[in-house]
Enzyme design. Structure first.
Site, PDB file in Angstrom:
ATOM      1  N   HIS A   1     -91.551  77.390  14.320  1.00  0.00           N
ATOM      2  CA  HIS A   1     -91.482  76.315  13.326  1.00  0.00           C
ATOM      3  C   HIS A   1     -92.873  75.990  12.775  1.00  0.00           C
ATOM      4  O   HIS A   1     -93.091  75.985  11.558  1.00  0.00           O
ATOM      5  CB  HIS A   1     -90.852  75.072  13.969  1.00  0.00           C
ATOM      6  CG  HIS A   1     -90.809  73.877  13.061  1.00  0.00           C
ATOM      7  ND1 HIS A   1     -89.694  73.538  12.333  1.00  0.00           N
ATOM      8  CD2 HIS A   1     -91.742  72.949  12.751  1.00  0.00           C
ATOM      9  CE1 HIS A   1     -89.945  72.462  11.607  1.00  0.00           C
ATOM     10  NE2 HIS A   1     -91.184  72.080  11.845  1.00  0.00           N
ATOM     11  N   GLU A   2     -93.807  75.728  13.672  1.00  0.00           N
ATOM     12  CA  GLU A   2     -95.150  75.347  13.223  1.00  0.00           C
ATOM     13  C   GLU A   2     -95.824  76.492  12.485  1.00  0.00           C
ATOM     14  O   GLU A   2     -96.590  76.273  11.546  1.00  0.00           O
ATOM     15  CB  GLU A   2     -96.014  74.879  14.402  1.00  0.00           C
ATOM     16  CG  GLU A   2     -95.517  73.599  15.078  1.00  0.00           C
ATOM     17  CD  GLU A   2     -95.290  72.442  14.118  1.00  0.00           C
ATOM     18  OE1 GLU A   2     -95.985  72.374  13.086  1.00  0.00           O
ATOM     19  OE2 GLU A   2     -94.387  71.614  14.385  1.00  0.00           O
TER      20      GLU A   2
ATOM     21  N   HIS B   1     -95.005  76.342   8.871  1.00  0.00           N
ATOM     22  CA  HIS B   1     -95.912  75.457   8.123  1.00  0.00           C
ATOM     23  C   HIS B   1     -97.244  76.170   7.864  1.00  0.00           C
ATOM     24  O   HIS B   1     -97.827  76.063   6.786  1.00  0.00           O
ATOM     25  CB  HIS B   1     -96.209  74.187   8.926  1.00  0.00           C
ATOM     26  CG  HIS B   1     -95.084  73.203   8.999  1.00  0.00           C
ATOM     27  ND1 HIS B   1     -94.473  72.679   7.888  1.00  0.00           N
ATOM     28  CD2 HIS B   1     -94.471  72.608  10.069  1.00  0.00           C
ATOM     29  CE1 HIS B   1     -93.528  71.816   8.260  1.00  0.00           C
ATOM     30  NE2 HIS B   1     -93.505  71.764   9.582  1.00  0.00           N
TER      31      HIS B   1
ATOM     32  N   HIS C   1     -97.107  78.482   4.994  1.00  0.00           N
ATOM     33  CA  HIS C   1     -97.088  77.719   3.747  1.00  0.00           C
ATOM     34  C   HIS C   1     -98.532  77.432   3.300  1.00  0.00           C
ATOM     35  O   HIS C   1     -98.867  77.546   2.124  1.00  0.00           O
ATOM     36  CB  HIS C   1     -96.329  76.412   3.987  1.00  0.00           C
ATOM     37  CG  HIS C   1     -95.720  75.797   2.761  1.00  0.00           C
ATOM     38  ND1 HIS C   1     -95.086  74.585   2.801  1.00  0.00           N
ATOM     39  CD2 HIS C   1     -95.656  76.204   1.476  1.00  0.00           C
ATOM     40  CE1 HIS C   1     -94.650  74.287   1.582  1.00  0.00           C
ATOM     41  NE2 HIS C   1     -94.985  75.252   0.758  1.00  0.00           N
TER      42      HIS C   1
HETATM   43 ZN    ZN Z   1     -92.279  70.582  10.872  1.00  0.00          ZN
END
Ligand code: ZN
Length: 685
Positions: free
Chosen positions: A472-473, A476, A479
């Site tokens: 998940h991290e 980011h 991104h």
């Molecule tokens: Zn998050």
């Protein structure tokens, strides 16, 4: 004044990619550097606002985007450390800094002369013939300053500042009350048999908690932020579960010094007044007007669409749990404090899955290299090289350099995996350097987790939840790393709050993707892959208990909306908090007493002291895009370079430089369809 030669923060770093050289920086360097940076930023802004010529994009927007570079650099250098290695000395600096930062942000954000220049450009936008990113930059700055109140007259600005400062006191009070009541309500048990079901480690922790409070020989269970406590799933004694849940749910509403009811009513009232001052019907209208949702109506429509099927599923799950209870020697009507306990029985019976036994297959190094990095390489063609020569802010920090498929340099990825006393809880991504064409910078991003550090020489074995968090991290992080924008205002994760979780949620899809899972989930001693039967159970149990999980989340989201949709006039009424909650939950059909909201108002920190007011809906809002995107990857052959390239260039790379829903359409070929989310959560009709 400290000069450049003696303060390393005042000169650009000489390390690759502008990575701060933490070896040279000591805590004493920060405050003097911040003071110079504030002054420099003010000077830069005044050069813009004092210009005699009429505003143009070149004499206003470009210097505005160049301004604050020193402050940005020092801030990111500092907050990276304060969140991940906040020693008492650093914490002290952070406290001193907080009011200075907010005063500085107000001074710039409410600057009337700056606002006038941006508004003048905005009013003439159609005639300016700007490139799309330039045009959007004017729109965003105009919008953000308007939201902050820069367009108000002096009297209104004074009223706004007054409201903001009272609100900051109230939200701090809410948080302090919650902390105090949470501590007061830690549940004391007299004997170990009352805690039957806990592991020996959990039991000795409870004994230690008691000893720390001078209650030797007893056991103390401390509360978590959620309504539901993790121990509810294992405590075999019903009375013990009941006491634990009752304590959790009574926080902030007991009529003592830590009562949050009056505090939250005033927060709600002042937020509604502020919204009215800024021209909005309610705080929810004010907040959502500058999110992708656009209006409370759009949010309410989504929550209503999901509530009925979620409640139906929860009722079905409840019936299954009740059936188990009914088969026991002394049956009873299932209550909220029984849910998790009987759910675990069902999970064990139906899926035969012991999630804690999986850790030997999740060696952190393999998960990182053969899971997280490998998925990114196959999708986006990037390669990773560890750079042990580059220093972090702590010995546990690792730095990796990324290159594109064509060999060009991309940026740095900094990983700080382990928990420590000086690190705040949870997991997150932040940027140390943002990508910007204007400033000629490449990205440096950080991921933080809180994984317990093993004994020296031992491998780090992750839980499945920790594996999920890492993917998940890293979503980011991608991104931030893939940003290709001109202006720093738009880099990577600088997108709307109800959009920002979308790319990170998408990256979780590779966790159970067969080629990736086989590569990384290998037994730490034997190298054997995770048995196929276990993989199957992991897939099969994905939709398990989703009726409950979705309902408790939606209920909390609805409470957030209900409070923040009040007009200033309605919020001024004398509201009974418990009655208000009950009415709101009944209205949306999420009033099943066995499925309480994830948070009740008096301890709903996300919305009354954190940054999620009128925004707790964001998680499910992003998940609509996430589920729809996962579906797209599946339909188009999954883990391919072609798919990765499309997602990277059309969505991740543009960051906040265009309307995110437009970027989404560009990527997906149409608007997001909610069908995939309904299917994933078992909510389809
Ligand atoms: Zn998050």
């Amino acid at each position: 004044m400290t000069d450049v030669s003696s303060n390393p923060l005042l000169a650009p770093s000489t390390l690759p990619y502008g990575l701060p050289d933490y070896r040279q920086i000591t805590p004493q360097h920060y405050l003097p550097a911040f003071e110079q940076a504030f002054a420099e930023h003010r000077r830069e802004i005044s050069v813009i606002t004092r210009a005699r010529s009429m505003p143009t994009f070149e004499n206003t927007m470009v210097p505005l985007e160049r301004s604050g570079e020193l402050l940005g650099r020092i801030s990111r250098t500092f907050y990276t450390v304060s969140s991940a290695d906040g020693t008492p000395e650093i914490q002290q600096i952070e406290e001193t800094l907080a009011p200075l930062m907010s005063a500085h942000a107000d001074a710039i954000g409410l600057d009337g002369a700056l606002y006038w220049r941006i508004k003048t450009l905005h009013d003439a936008l159609d005639g300016l013939e700007l490139a799309p990113e330039d045009r959007y930059l004017v729109e965003r700055h105009y919008r953000e300053m308007t939201q902050a109140g820069a367009g108000l007259d002096d009297e209104q600005k004074a009223a706004l500042t007054e409201l903001n400062s009272r609100l900051s006191v109230l939200t701090t009070t809410f948080e302090k009350n919650l902390l105090a009541d949470t501590n007061d309500l830690a549940v004391v048990f007299d004997a170990a048999d009352e805690l039957d079901g806990l592991t020996s480690g959990e039991l000795s922790a409870a004994a230690q908690n008691a000893a720390d409070r001078g209650l030797d020989g007893k056991y103390v269970i401390t509360l978590t932020l959620f309504t539901g406590h993790p121990y509810l799933s294992t405590l075999t004694r019903r009375e013990s579960r009941e006491r634990l849940l009752a304590a959790s749910r009574s926080r902030g509403s007991r009529g003592n010094d830590h009562d949050n009811r009056a505090v939250l009513r005033e927060i709600v009232r002042l937020r509604a007044e502020r919204a009215a001052l800024l021209g909005h019907a309610s705080h929810a209208a004010y907040v959502t007007s500058d999110e992708t949702a656009g209006s409370p109506d759009a949010v309410h429509a989504l929550l209503r669409r999901l509530a009925a099927p979620a409640a139906r599923n929860a009722a079905r799950e409840q019936a299954a749990l009740q059936a188990i209870v009914d088969a026991e020697p002394e049956p009873f009507a299932l209550d909220a404090h029984d849910w998790a306990f009987y759910t675990e029985k069902v999970r064990a019976a139906e899926y035969d899955l012991d999630r804690t036994a999986l850790r030997p297959w999740f060696d952190a190094e393999r998960v990182l290299q053969d899971g997280v990095f490998r998925a990114a390489s196959e999708l986006y063609g990037v390669t990773f090289t560890e750079r042990p020569d580059l220093p972090g802010y702590h010995p546990d920090v690792r730095v990796f350099e990324l290159h594109n498929a064509d060999g060009s340099a991309l940026g740095l990825y900094v990983l700080d995996l382990y928990t420590r006393d000086t690190k705040r809880g949870g997991a997150w991504m932040n940027s140390i350097v943002s990508q910007s064409g204007l400033r000629g910078t490449d990205p440096v991003v950080v991921n933080n987790l809180n994984v317990p550090k093993p004994a020296p020489g031992e491998p780090t074995l992750l839980t499945l939840d920790e594996v999920t968090t890492l993917f998940h991290e890293f979503g980011h992080a991608l991104h931030g790393l893939f940003a290709v924008v001109t202006y720093p205002h738009f880099a990577g994760t600088a997108v709307f709050r109800d959009f920002v979780e979308f790319p990170s949620q998408v990256n979780e899809m590779w966790i159970l993707w067969p080629e990736i899972l086989t590569a990384y989930a290998r037994h730490v001693d034997t190298g054997e892959p995770l048995p196929a039967a276990v993989v199957e159970k992991l897939h099969a149990s994905e939709a398990f208990n989703q009726g409950f999980a979705t309902s408790e989340y939606l209920a909390a989201s609805w409470l957030d909306q209900a409070w923040h949709s009040l007009s200033a006039e309605d919020a001024a009424a004398d509201i009974d908090v418990a009655e208000f909650e009950a009415r709101a939950l009944a209205e949306i059909g999420l009033d099943n007493p066995v499925v309480p909201p994830r948070y009740s108002s008096t301890y709903f920190a996300h919305v009354f002291s954190g940054g999620y007011s009128a925004g707790y809906y964001s998680y499910i809002w992003s998940e609509v895009l996430d589920a729809d995107t996962v579906e797209w990857f599946r339909e188009n052959g999954g883990l391919t370079r072609e798919n990765g390239e499309r997602f990277r260039t059309r969505l991740l790379g543009v960051g906040g430089s265009k309307d995110p829903l437009e970027a989404y359409r560009d990527f997906r070929g149409r608007d997001a369809d909610i069908a995939s989310l309904l299917k994933r959560r078992g909510l389809a009709d």
